[in-house]
Scaffold this motif. Structure first.
Motif, PDB file in Angstrom:
ATOM      1  N   THR A   4       0.832  -1.201   0.000  1.00 14.53           N
ATOM      2  CA  THR A   4       0.000   0.000   0.000  1.00 14.53           C
ATOM      3  C   THR A   4       0.863   1.246   0.000  1.00 14.53           C
ATOM      4  OG1 THR A   4      -1.744  -1.167   1.237  1.00 14.53           O
ATOM      5  CG2 THR A   4      -1.827   1.239   1.212  1.00 14.53           C
ATOM      6  N   ALA A   5       1.935   1.221   0.805  1.00 12.29           N
ATOM      7  CA  ALA A   5       2.836   2.374   0.879  1.00 12.29           C
ATOM      8  C   ALA A   5       3.507   2.630  -0.467  1.00 12.29           C
ATOM      9  CB  ALA A   5       3.890   2.141   1.960  1.00 12.29           C
ATOM     10  N   SER A   6       3.928   1.566  -1.130  1.00 14.26           N
ATOM     11  CA  SER A   6       4.559   1.728  -2.443  1.00 14.26           C
ATOM     12  C   SER A   6       3.564   2.240  -3.467  1.00 14.26           C
ATOM     13  CB  SER A   6       5.158   0.396  -2.906  1.00 14.26           C
ATOM     14  OG  SER A   6       4.153  -0.590  -3.045  1.00 14.26           O
ATOM     15  N   GLN A   7       2.306   1.805  -3.367  1.00  5.57           N
ATOM     16  CA  GLN A   7       1.260   2.297  -4.257  1.00  5.57           C
ATOM     17  C   GLN A   7       1.002   3.779  -4.031  1.00  5.57           C
ATOM     18  OE1 GLN A   7      -2.214  -0.163  -3.734  1.00  5.57           O
ATOM     19  NE2 GLN A   7      -1.210  -1.998  -4.527  1.00  5.57           N
ATOM     20  N   VAL A   8       1.026   4.192  -2.775  1.00  4.28           N
ATOM     21  CA  VAL A   8       0.832   5.613  -2.446  1.00  4.28           C
ATOM     22  C   VAL A   8       1.956   6.458  -3.018  1.00  4.28           C
ATOM     23  CG1 VAL A   8       0.789   7.307  -0.571  1.00  4.28           C
ATOM     24  CG2 VAL A   8      -0.553   5.208  -0.375  1.00  4.28           C
ATOM     25  N   LEU A   9       3.195   5.983  -2.860  1.00  2.00           N
ATOM     26  CA  LEU A   9       4.352   6.725  -3.376  1.00  2.00           C
ATOM     27  C   LEU A   9       4.330   6.802  -4.892  1.00  2.00           C
ATOM     28  CD1 LEU A   9       7.210   5.369  -1.064  1.00  2.00           C
ATOM     29  CD2 LEU A   9       6.236   7.667  -1.054  1.00  2.00           C
ATOM     30  N   LEU A  10       4.035   5.680  -5.537  1.00  2.00           N
ATOM     31  CA  LEU A  10       3.967   5.659  -6.994  1.00  2.00           C
ATOM     32  C   LEU A  10       2.839   6.553  -7.492  1.00  2.00           C
ATOM     33  CD1 LEU A  10       4.852   4.523  -9.732  1.00  2.00           C
ATOM     34  CD2 LEU A  10       3.297   2.586  -9.347  1.00  2.00           C
ATOM     35  N   GLY A  11       1.682   6.451  -6.840  1.00  2.00           N
ATOM     36  CA  GLY A  11       0.540   7.282  -7.215  1.00  2.00           C
ATOM     37  C   GLY A  11       0.822   8.753  -7.042  1.00  2.00           C
ATOM     38  N   SER A  12       1.529   9.110  -5.970  1.00  2.00           N
ATOM     39  CA  SER A  12       1.863  10.515  -5.719  1.00  2.00           C
ATOM     40  C   SER A  12       2.794  11.054  -6.800  1.00  2.00           C
ATOM     41  CB  SER A  12       2.527  10.657  -4.343  1.00  2.00           C
ATOM     42  OG  SER A  12       1.636  10.272  -3.311  1.00  2.00           O
ATOM     43  N   GLY A  13       3.756  10.226  -7.206  1.00  2.00           N
ATOM     44  CA  GLY A  13       4.665  10.646  -8.272  1.00  2.00           C
ATOM     45  C   GLY A  13       3.937  10.882  -9.581  1.00  2.00           C
ATOM     46  N   LEU A  14       3.033   9.969  -9.929  1.00  2.00           N
ATOM     47  CA  LEU A  14       2.259  10.122 -11.159  1.00  2.00           C
ATOM     48  C   LEU A  14       1.324  11.325 -11.080  1.00  2.00           C
ATOM     49  CD1 LEU A  14       1.335   6.375 -11.850  1.00  2.00           C
ATOM     50  CD2 LEU A  14       3.018   7.773 -13.071  1.00  2.00           C
ATOM     51  N   THR A  15       0.809  11.594  -9.891  1.00  5.81           N
ATOM     52  CA  THR A  15      -0.071  12.752  -9.704  1.00  5.81           C
ATOM     53  C   THR A  15       0.675  14.045  -9.967  1.00  5.81           C
ATOM     54  OG1 THR A  15      -1.467  11.610  -8.081  1.00  5.81           O
ATOM     55  CG2 THR A  15      -1.469  14.019  -8.013  1.00  5.81           C
ATOM     56  N   VAL A  16       1.892  14.147  -9.438  1.00  9.21           N
ATOM     57  CA  VAL A  16       2.707  15.348  -9.650  1.00  9.21           C
ATOM     58  C   VAL A  16       3.005  15.536 -11.138  1.00  9.21           C
ATOM     59  CG1 VAL A  16       4.944  16.439  -9.206  1.00  9.21           C
ATOM     60  CG2 VAL A  16       3.742  15.266  -7.352  1.00  9.21           C
ATOM     61  N   LEU A  17       3.377  14.450 -11.805  1.00 12.31           N
ATOM     62  CA  LEU A  17       3.723  14.527 -13.225  1.00 12.31           C
ATOM     63  C   LEU A  17       2.518  14.911 -14.092  1.00 12.31           C
ATOM     64  CD1 LEU A  17       6.054  11.410 -13.604  1.00 12.31           C
ATOM     65  CD2 LEU A  17       6.742  13.809 -13.591  1.00 12.31           C
ATOM     66  N   SER A  18       1.347  14.419 -13.719  1.00 12.71           N
ATOM     67  CA  SER A  18       0.152  14.656 -14.540  1.00 12.71           C
ATOM     68  C   SER A  18      -0.619  15.918 -14.147  1.00 12.71           C
ATOM     69  CB  SER A  18      -0.794  13.452 -14.437  1.00 12.71           C
ATOM     70  OG  SER A  18      -1.284  13.308 -13.108  1.00 12.71           O
TER      71      SER A  18
END
Length: 299
Positions: A4-18
């Motif tokens: 879950t933590a890795s999903q949150v980090l990955l999702g946050s990175g994609l959110t910033v980029l998009s």
């Protein structure tokens, strides 16, 4: 927990980029057109008048607010993504555990269709729960972005935005546009999964290596197709989230005061605007409408 933590980090990175892409998309959905049409070429090479695409629109925003201006609304969107990922993971895990206990009790084998229906139902419950919990952050995100039109600063922080919405609109203000968003998510999920099941079961043969590879892509293809079909729900939801909230982008001349999301849908349909903002490239000038420079929109 680590997943879950890795999903949150990955999702946050994609959110910033998009974030810049979503920012431009939301302003286009509202109908704000700060730049007039220019003469260009379509995908077939013909000369046509086109509206500015993603990069020209983003460049205009940077010219006014700098590069940081492209990231307005990022904080509540990051909160929405992180909380949504956690809620989705917890609810889905609980649904799967309950189903496993039920399978042990029944001791029966299910068909492939029953398995798809069961998994889709579990995913629907998890997504709906995440959407319900995070929708207030989604509303704040949209309103932070739309402030660009009237140069307002009404929604300047996550906590202060919660206070503002509660004071002016009450609890219901946090869930403006929720119904069409939920409906769109649910329809998109079922369309995607059922179409993928039908393609994998009846259109592609088993045992062939190329067909096996194609099956792995069918979910992505059907997901794209489903998102295109349910886009009007996204548009209506976003417009309802900002309608009559005191911002220029949610008031005439950009938007009438909609009585309900069905009224919004009906008006957009009658105006031929159901796909507004769906594409940020090769944007055509609306047929039969003229550009009003003073209002930065088509009328």
């Amino acid at each position: 927990m680590s997943d879950t933590a890795s999903q949150v980090l990955l999702g946050s990175g994609l959110t910033v980029l998009s974030q810049p892409l979503m920012y431009v998309k939301v302003l286009v959905q509202v109908g704000y057109e700060p730049l007039p049409p220019t003469l260009g070429r379509n995908i077939f090479g013909r000369q046509v008048y086109q509206l500015p695409g993603l990069f020209a629109y983003a460049k205009h925003i940077m010219k006014i607010d700098g590069r940081a201006g492209l990231f307005k609304g990022l904080a509540p969107r990051l909160c929405s993504g992180a909380i949504g990922t956690i809620v989705h993971s917890k609810v889905l895990q609980q649904c799967q555990e309950d189903d496993q206990a039920e399978e042990v009790r029944r001791n029966t084998k299910e068909s492939s269709l029953e398995k798809v229906i069961k998994e889709t139902s579990q995913e629907m419950v998890a997504r709906s729960a995440a959407t319900l919990v995070t929708h207030p952050f989604h509303v704040i995100t949209l309103r932070c972005m739309v402030q660009f039109i009237g140069r307002e600063t009404k929604y300047s922080g996550v906590f202060s935005s919660f206070v503002t919405i509660y004071r002016e609109e009450g609890i219901l203000g946090f869930f403006a546009g929720l119904i069409p968003r939920l409906l769109g998510d649910i329809l998109s999920l079922w369309l995607c999964n059922m179409l993928a099941y039908l393609i994998n079961t009846y259109a592609l043969e088993n045992g062939v290596s190329t067909m096996t590879e194609m099956k792995s892509y069918s979910q992505a293809v059907t997901g794209f197709f489903a998102s295109m079909l349910t886009y009007p729900f996204v548009l209506v939801s976003n417009l309802m989230a900002i309608n009559s909230c005191g911002l220029a982008g949610g008031l005439p001349p950009y938007a009438p005061e909609y009585n309900s999301w069905l009224d919004c849908w009906s008006r957009l349909h009658s105006e031929g605007n159901m796909s507004r903002g769906n594409s940020l490239f090769f944007r055509k000038v609306p047929a039969g409408k003229r550009y009003v420079w003073e209002e930065k929109r088509f009328h």
